[in-house]
Design an enzyme around this catalytic site. Structure first.
Site, PDB file in Angstrom:
ATOM      1  N   ASP A  86      31.425   1.898 -62.009  1.00  0.00           N
ATOM      2  CA  ASP A  86      32.556   2.090 -61.086  1.00  0.00           C
ATOM      3  C   ASP A  86      33.261   3.413 -61.325  1.00  0.00           C
ATOM      4  O   ASP A  86      33.881   3.970 -60.414  1.00  0.00           O
ATOM      5  CB  ASP A  86      33.534   0.925 -61.214  1.00  0.00           C
ATOM      6  CG  ASP A  86      32.919  -0.322 -60.598  1.00  0.00           C
ATOM      7  OD1 ASP A  86      32.194  -1.037 -61.312  1.00  0.00           O
ATOM      8  OD2 ASP A  86      33.114  -0.532 -59.383  1.00  0.00           O
TER       9      ASP A  86
ATOM     10  N   GLN B  18      28.927 -12.285 -58.425  1.00  0.00           N
ATOM     11  CA  GLN B  18      28.169 -11.273 -57.674  1.00  0.00           C
ATOM     12  C   GLN B  18      26.691 -11.299 -58.062  1.00  0.00           C
ATOM     13  O   GLN B  18      25.833 -10.938 -57.260  1.00  0.00           O
ATOM     14  CB  GLN B  18      28.737  -9.866 -57.953  1.00  0.00           C
ATOM     15  CG  GLN B  18      30.106  -9.603 -57.349  1.00  0.00           C
ATOM     16  CD  GLN B  18      31.217  -9.907 -58.311  1.00  0.00           C
ATOM     17  OE1 GLN B  18      31.089 -10.762 -59.192  1.00  0.00           O
ATOM     18  NE2 GLN B  18      32.337  -9.224 -58.178  1.00  0.00           N
TER      19      GLN B  18
END
Ligand code: MRU
Length: 321
Positions: free
Chosen positions: A224, A183
């Site tokens: 997260d 990513q």
């Protein structure tokens, strides 16, 4: 840039993050099954974007014949670690008794709020960085992708870079490639290039060495799930970065919308960490890179204890654990 995730009137559109930077492709998702599959293969990813996906998943469920609550649960359980996903589902589902249009309005409100909230959280975090780091211009270190592509728009940790860049304060960004799905190398590097911010990609294993060589003024990451005590779940490798940053006296700043804070989770020990397919480790670019039958440990996230974090910043300011 268009929104990472949006609603067209009869479909969810997403920028397909599995093919960037080679290809900029927009996908239309019309069923809960298509959305769940897109979430699981990370075509849409990043905690705030998953919050929007969760809400839009409920919208798709209201337009099908099935049991809306069961379909909503399926969306909420598509990935376990980012709390934003179930947060988005719950917010939209809470409007179900008022009818499908109310569910849609709530989902669209989440999309609209996302950019404003991340813009504000990252603006406040930029002030924290300026306060904690003396050197100018700044050399920042980024892990995973916490940019426009991880949110509906703007970004969280990378949003800080946009604010600092606008103030002429950024020398460069060291981009962790972020094994195994890259990513950082694929998405963060692409965003920085688009924005004209100087960057270098490094293997994740180079981060501690970069710190020891005095190349990093501040580490910036997203999250997260943030537990009530301030422990932070984020992309695998974040914990190691935080330990190295502490060792070298480098500020370690976490930026997230308040929808990432899970006040029902007392500390990081209870956070469910997604384990991903061994195939992500056993092959690289479609080529096998490990012996036949090799066992794999492939957690997608880790938990950084709050004591290693300089500040967790949301749109409300610095979080008090
Ligand atoms: O597996 P991913 O790509 O969804 O993981 C994303 C991250 O860990 C991000 O750092 C986090 O969601 C914050 S994004 C603003």
């Amino acid at each position: 840039m268009r929104r990472t995730i949006d609603w067209t009137g009869d479909a969810v559109t997403i920028i397909d993050q599995t093919v960037l930077p080679a290809e900029y492709r927009v996908l239309e998702l019309r069923t809960v099954g298509e959305l769940v599959a897109a979430i699981q293969r990370l075509a849409v990813r990043g905690a705030p974007a998953l919050g929007a996906a969760g809400a839009l998943g409920v919208v798709l469920a209201t337009r099908a014949q099935g049991d809306v609550e069961a379909e909503a649960r399926r969306v909420a359980q598509a990935r376990p670690t980012a709390v934003n996903l179930s947060w988005g589902v719950s917010r939209a589902l809470a409007k179900l008794s008022e009818g499908p249009e109310a569910v849609l309005a709530e989902a669209l409100a989440i999309l609209d709020e996302d950019e404003r909230i991340n813009h504000e959280a990252s603006r406040l975090a930029a002030d924290v960085v300026i306060e904690h780091c003396g050197r100018r211009p700044l050399r920042l270190l980024s892990h995973c992708n916490a940019g426009h592509l991880a949110t509906v728009a703007w970004g969280s940790a990378l949003g800080v870079v946009w604010h600092l860049q606008a103030r002429g304060l950024v020398e460069s960004v060291l981009v962790d490639e972020t094994r195994p799905l890259l990513q950082g190398a694929r998405l963060t590097a692409w965003e920085l290039a688009e924005a004209g911010v100087p960057y270098r990609i490094q293997p994740d294993g180079a981060a501690a060495a970069a710190m020891s060589r005095g190349l990093v003024d501040c580490v910036l990451v997203g999250a997260d799930r943030i537990a009530a005590n301030g422990d932070v779940a984020n992309k695998i490798g974040t914990y190691g970065l935080a330990i190295a940053a502490k060792h070298h006296g480098i500020p370690f700043v976490v930026v997230a919308p308040s929808s990432t804070v899970d006040t029902a989770m007392p500390d990081g020990a209870g956070i469910v960490i997604e384990e991903r397919d061994p195939g992500e480790i056993l092959a690289f670019g479609g080529t096998k890179v490990a012996p036949e039958g090799a066992e794999v440990f492939n957690p997608a996230f880790d938990v950084t204890p709050h004591g290693l974090v300089t500040a967790v910043v949301t749109e409300h300011g610095i979080l008090n654990p």
